[in-house]
Design a protein around this motif. Structure first.
Motif, PDB file in Angstrom:
ATOM      1  N   LEU A 152      15.555 115.502  26.385  1.00 19.44           N
ATOM      2  CA  LEU A 152      15.074 114.731  25.234  1.00 19.44           C
ATOM      3  C   LEU A 152      13.655 114.207  25.441  1.00 19.44           C
ATOM      4  O   LEU A 152      12.860 114.150  24.496  1.00 19.44           O
ATOM      5  CB  LEU A 152      16.028 113.569  24.928  1.00 19.44           C
ATOM      6  N   ASP A 153      13.331 113.831  26.674  1.00 18.56           N
ATOM      7  CA  ASP A 153      11.968 113.323  26.893  1.00 18.56           C
ATOM      8  C   ASP A 153      10.938 114.427  26.669  1.00 18.56           C
ATOM      9  O   ASP A 153       9.860 114.177  26.124  1.00 18.56           O
ATOM     10  CB  ASP A 153      11.823 112.725  28.298  1.00 18.56           C
ATOM     11  N   HIS A 165       8.502 113.370  23.911  1.00 18.52           N
ATOM     12  CA  HIS A 165       7.202 112.911  24.412  1.00 18.52           C
ATOM     13  C   HIS A 165       6.241 114.052  24.741  1.00 18.52           C
ATOM     14  O   HIS A 165       5.049 113.943  24.461  1.00 18.52           O
ATOM     15  CB  HIS A 165       7.398 112.000  25.629  1.00 18.52           C
ATOM     16  N   THR A 166       6.747 115.123  25.344  1.00 16.97           N
ATOM     17  CA  THR A 166       5.823 116.220  25.683  1.00 16.97           C
ATOM     18  C   THR A 166       5.462 116.997  24.419  1.00 16.97           C
ATOM     19  O   THR A 166       4.293 117.211  24.125  1.00 16.97           O
ATOM     20  CB  THR A 166       6.471 117.168  26.713  1.00 16.97           C
ATOM     21  N   LEU A 167       6.501 117.393  23.683  1.00 21.05           N
ATOM     22  CA  LEU A 167       6.241 118.222  22.507  1.00 21.05           C
ATOM     23  C   LEU A 167       5.962 117.368  21.271  1.00 21.05           C
ATOM     24  O   LEU A 167       5.044 117.649  20.508  1.00 21.05           O
ATOM     25  CB  LEU A 167       7.449 119.151  22.285  1.00 21.05           C
ATOM     26  N   LEU A 193      24.658 112.052  23.873  1.00 20.52           N
ATOM     27  CA  LEU A 193      23.461 112.712  23.328  1.00 20.52           C
ATOM     28  C   LEU A 193      22.924 111.909  22.141  1.00 20.52           C
ATOM     29  O   LEU A 193      21.718 111.633  22.049  1.00 20.52           O
ATOM     30  CB  LEU A 193      23.809 114.140  22.881  1.00 20.52           C
ATOM     31  N   ILE A 194      23.825 111.528  21.247  1.00 21.42           N
ATOM     32  CA  ILE A 194      23.401 110.760  20.061  1.00 21.42           C
ATOM     33  C   ILE A 194      22.744 109.453  20.503  1.00 21.42           C
ATOM     34  O   ILE A 194      21.667 109.084  20.026  1.00 21.42           O
ATOM     35  CB  ILE A 194      24.626 110.453  19.149  1.00 21.42           C
ATOM     36  N   LYS A 195      23.376 108.779  21.453  1.00 24.22           N
ATOM     37  CA  LYS A 195      22.849 107.473  21.905  1.00 24.22           C
ATOM     38  C   LYS A 195      21.438 107.651  22.483  1.00 24.22           C
ATOM     39  O   LYS A 195      20.502 106.961  22.086  1.00 24.22           O
ATOM     40  CB  LYS A 195      23.809 106.885  22.940  1.00 24.22           C
ATOM     41  N   HIS A 196      21.311 108.600  23.390  1.00 26.53           N
ATOM     42  CA  HIS A 196      20.006 108.787  24.050  1.00 26.53           C
ATOM     43  C   HIS A 196      18.960 109.290  23.057  1.00 26.53           C
ATOM     44  O   HIS A 196      17.791 108.915  23.151  1.00 26.53           O
ATOM     45  CB  HIS A 196      20.137 109.746  25.238  1.00 26.53           C
ATOM     46  N   ALA A 197      19.372 110.136  22.139  1.00 26.46           N
ATOM     47  CA  ALA A 197      18.413 110.645  21.133  1.00 26.46           C
ATOM     48  C   ALA A 197      17.955 109.481  20.254  1.00 26.46           C
ATOM     49  O   ALA A 197      16.753 109.281  20.041  1.00 26.46           O
ATOM     50  CB  ALA A 197      19.054 111.747  20.302  1.00 26.46           C
ATOM     51  N   LEU A 239      14.868 110.066  18.090  1.00 22.99           N
ATOM     52  CA  LEU A 239      15.113 111.471  17.740  1.00 22.99           C
ATOM     53  C   LEU A 239      16.388 111.586  16.909  1.00 22.99           C
ATOM     54  O   LEU A 239      17.366 110.876  17.152  1.00 22.99           O
ATOM     55  CB  LEU A 239      15.302 112.306  19.012  1.00 22.99           C
ATOM     56  N   LYS A 240      16.378 112.489  15.944  1.00 20.49           N
ATOM     57  CA  LYS A 240      17.557 112.729  15.106  1.00 20.49           C
ATOM     58  C   LYS A 240      18.289 113.980  15.617  1.00 20.49           C
ATOM     59  O   LYS A 240      17.653 114.902  16.132  1.00 20.49           O
ATOM     60  CB  LYS A 240      17.136 112.985  13.660  1.00 20.49           C
ATOM     61  N   ILE A 241      19.587 113.987  15.412  1.00 23.15           N
ATOM     62  CA  ILE A 241      20.403 115.135  15.847  1.00 23.15           C
ATOM     63  C   ILE A 241      21.060 115.786  14.619  1.00 23.15           C
ATOM     64  O   ILE A 241      21.807 115.141  13.879  1.00 23.15           O
ATOM     65  CB  ILE A 241      21.491 114.687  16.858  1.00 23.15           C
ATOM     66  N   ILE A 242      20.767 117.060  14.449  1.00 23.57           N
ATOM     67  CA  ILE A 242      21.313 117.838  13.330  1.00 23.57           C
ATOM     68  C   ILE A 242      22.389 118.783  13.879  1.00 23.57           C
ATOM     69  O   ILE A 242      22.124 119.566  14.793  1.00 23.57           O
ATOM     70  CB  ILE A 242      20.209 118.703  12.673  1.00 23.57           C
TER      71      ILE A 242
END
Ligand code: NOJ
Ligand code: CA
Length: 557
Positions: free
Chosen positions: A49-50, A54-56, A97-101, A106-109
């Motif tokens: 996720l980072d 952050h990178t992209l 994943l949802i929590k960290h995103a 970040l959104k999760i689809i």
């Protein structure tokens, strides 16, 4: 060049996050392996996720299928909609994943696959068990014709008939894709209710929206009439499937008018949760057809994929014609989602070559519409042939079938073991590694200002910072290039005081473009010219694209 009459002065987009977002398609088994079994998973995605944020710098991740599945079609063959396929993780790992995103903004689809299940789904097992089973009508069963042949002539995307004979009950069942992917009967209210519950299940867990698989196929002709044969050739530009599929015009097995009411119902379920989005795979033949999927009065899909663009021949004239038609067809207030590649198609670098793939990046990230990029395209990853014994895609294993595996090889992260994708032995990896992974990987490209990744980073940052780019209008400029030879695609994006001109040289020859005014290059495929002033008559080097910051319109000469 002056803007042409098809200027799109639509109302300024509302502030929904998905209009301004950059989407990223991750293909889970190929993205990052978190537990060392050779297969990418939710754990691996969570640990990436980072990089993504952050990178992209993307905003939302379309995960790729991860529901329980025998994985004959990469998870598009679901055996339980409300559980995670153990190879990919667990519900607890999804929640993490949802929590960290969400902590990172970040959104999760989530991939929602409503048209068909796996033949191993308990619903299908029940359905096929007897003619009188409660779930018999959950799938599409029909008697043979008098001569014992299948009920109609429809051909499957994987070759042959869509009908499979089932000995136990003496009827055929419908499968638009693999034999192991029976189509659900969306005309049955219980099926609809069950599939709406699936949406709620993932929304309740925090999913930010869905990418709806083959949304245009949910409703078929109720009379199941024969498709007409494609005598003059199939007009389906999306047809990359088995040659059998292309022998007929698929007018009765997909895009039935009733589909729109069904999608409106799906939209209604999702809209009960604030700020969620529906994105849909729509294979529409024309832009007018595509525009219908926004629904009447915006009660359809928020973001129906504009797949025609993905099929457009890579010339300035073809792109200009299709973009012009796309924006002309867009209903007032609607907003498109744009992709130039996905997990089913030849990768950009393979299709266009490495230099034009960079031009494509500039196009995708400067058009009016939410861009969606495929994992690995930000590195300039190419397709790679996969030996038959390593193939995963059952579409490709059928006689005459087309495998999508070459597009789906693992993401190269660094130049270490398996290019950082997994710690498993190479022959246990989901698919073979990219042959060029030692240089085409995230770490190597972060160190090179001329890399694909560096260009994507600059483009995404520019887009985020520029209201003209992430929410402005678009005016396509007259065909451009030296002597009006049509080598250049150019347009102006505008939002209040922010004005950007974009010019893309689609050829390997130098050319010139006339912009409405002089300005400053903000981002280019040639990093060295960024920050330089440019006149309104601007030379473009072969395969060069530029984004130029212009003064406001009233200051143009
Ligand atoms: C469309 C998906 O993009 C493709 O990968 C899949 O094979 C079919 N739908 C069937 O679900
Ligand atoms: Ca794994």
């Amino acid at each position: 060049m002056q803007p042409t009459e098809m200027s799109t002065e639509r109302r300024s987009p509302a502030s929904s996050w998905w209009r301004e977002a950059v989407l990223y398609e991750c293909h889970l088994p190929s993205f990052r392996d978190g537990n060392g079994d050779g297969i990418g998973d939710l754990e691996g995605l969570t640990s990436s996720l980072d990089y993504l944020k952050h990178t992209l710098g993307v905003d939302a991740i379309w995960c790729g299928p991860f529901f329980r599945s025998p994985l004959l079609d990469q998870g598009f063959d679901v055996s339980d909609y409300c559980d995670v396929e153990p190879v990919f993780g667990s519900l607890a790992i999804f929640d993490r994943l949802i929590k960290h995103a969400h902590e990172r903004g970040l959104k999760i689809i989530v991939d929602y696959i409503p048209n068909h299940t796996s033949n191993e789904h308990p619903w299908f097992r029940e359905s096929r068990s007897s003619l009188t089973n409660d779930k018999r009508d959950w799938y599409v069963w029909r008697d043979p014709r008098a001569d014992g042949s299948p009920p109609n002539n429809w051909t499957s995307e994987t070759g042959g008939s869509v009908w499979e004979w089932d000995e136990t009950t003496g009827q055929y069942y419908l499968h638009s894709h693999l034999v192991q992917q029976p189509d659900l009967n969306w005309r049955n209210p219980q099926v609809r209710a069950a599939l709406f519950d699936v949406l709620r299940f993932w929304l309740d867990r925090g999913a930010d929206g869905f990418r709806i698989d083959v949304a245009h196929m949910l409703m078929k002709d109720p009379e199941l009439r024969d498709n007409p044969l494609a005598e003059g050739g199939n007009d389906n530009p999306f047809d990359l499937q088995h040659p059998d599929f292309g022998t007929q015009l698929h007018v009765h097995d997909r895009r039935h008018p009733d589909t729109h009411a069904t999608l409106a119902e799906i939209r209604g379920v999702v809209d009960a949760y604030p700020d969620r989005v529906t994105i849909a795979e729509i294979e529409a033949m024309s832009w007018q057809d595509w525009a219908l999927y926004f629904g009447s009065d915006h009660d359809g899909i928020h973001l129906p994929f504009a797949f025609r663009l993905l099929e457009t021949v890579w010339t300035a004239a073809d792109l200009r014609r299709e973009l012009s038609a796309l924006y002309a067809a867009l209903p007032p207030g609607a907003w498109p989602v744009l992709a130039l590649g996905n997990h089913d198609r030849t990768r950009l670098v393979t299709r266009l070559g490495p230099e034009q793939a960079k031009v494509a990046a500039v196009l995708l990230l400067t058009l009016q519409g939410t861009p969606c990029l495929l994992y690995g395209d930000e590195l300039g990853l190419a397709d790679q042939s996969v030996p038959r014994e390593r193939q995963r895609d059952y579409f490709g294993l059928a006689e005459g079938g087309v495998s999508r595996d070459p597009t789906r090889t693992p993401m190269p992260w660094n130049d270490g073991v398996n290019f950082g994708f997994s710690t498993a032995p190479e022959d246990e990896l989901w698919l073979p590694l990219s042959r060029v992974g030692a240089t085409v990987n995230v770490v190597a490209q972060q160190q090179r200002p001329t890399s694909h990744l560096a260009l994507y980073q600059r483009l995404i940052r520019m887009r985020v910072a520029s209201p003209a780019l992430h929410q402005g209008t678009i005016d396509l400029l007259d065909p451009g290039g030296s002597d009006g030879d049509g080598s250049v695609l150019a347009y102006v994006r505008r939002c209040e005081r922010d004005v950007k001109a974009v010019a893309l040289n689609l050829t390997g020859e130098p050319t010139t473009v006339v912009l409405p005014s002089a300005g400053t290059v903000v981002v280019s495929t040639s990093a060295a010219i960024e920050g330089q002033r440019t006149g309104s008559h601007t030379r473009l080097e072969p395969h060069q694209a530029i984004v130029v910051d212009l003064p406001q319109k009233d200051e143009w000469p």
